[in-house]
Motif scaffolding. Sequence first.
Motif: not given
Length: 119
Positions: A11-14, A17-18, A22-23
Amino acid sequence: MSQDSNTQDNNVDASIEITPEMQAFYQRADAIIGVANSQLGPDAHSGQVGASLLYAAARYSASVASIGFVKADDFAKEKDDIVEFYVKQYRQMLSDNLTDYAQNFDKYVQLNQDDKPAE
């Protein structure tokens, strides 16, 4: 239903940065999906479990929204704004996940087939 341990990748643009926050967000979501999946069975199909999950989200959101209010009247006056906020958030999350599901349909259908008990 589909629970993917790599939800954050879906769901997140590559290029984003995660972060650890967010994790943790995606891990909590996956844990809740796991609880919902555990409710599936002969007495509860996915539509029934989904309805319960929506109710639980609404109930929990009402509780969260009430934090910080001292008077019920003040809280009640903010109802429309609170509803608008949560509906906007849900609409965006649902739209993003529908897009993701359509883009990864074959993968997710296979995951769902793998989750079904052997007969």
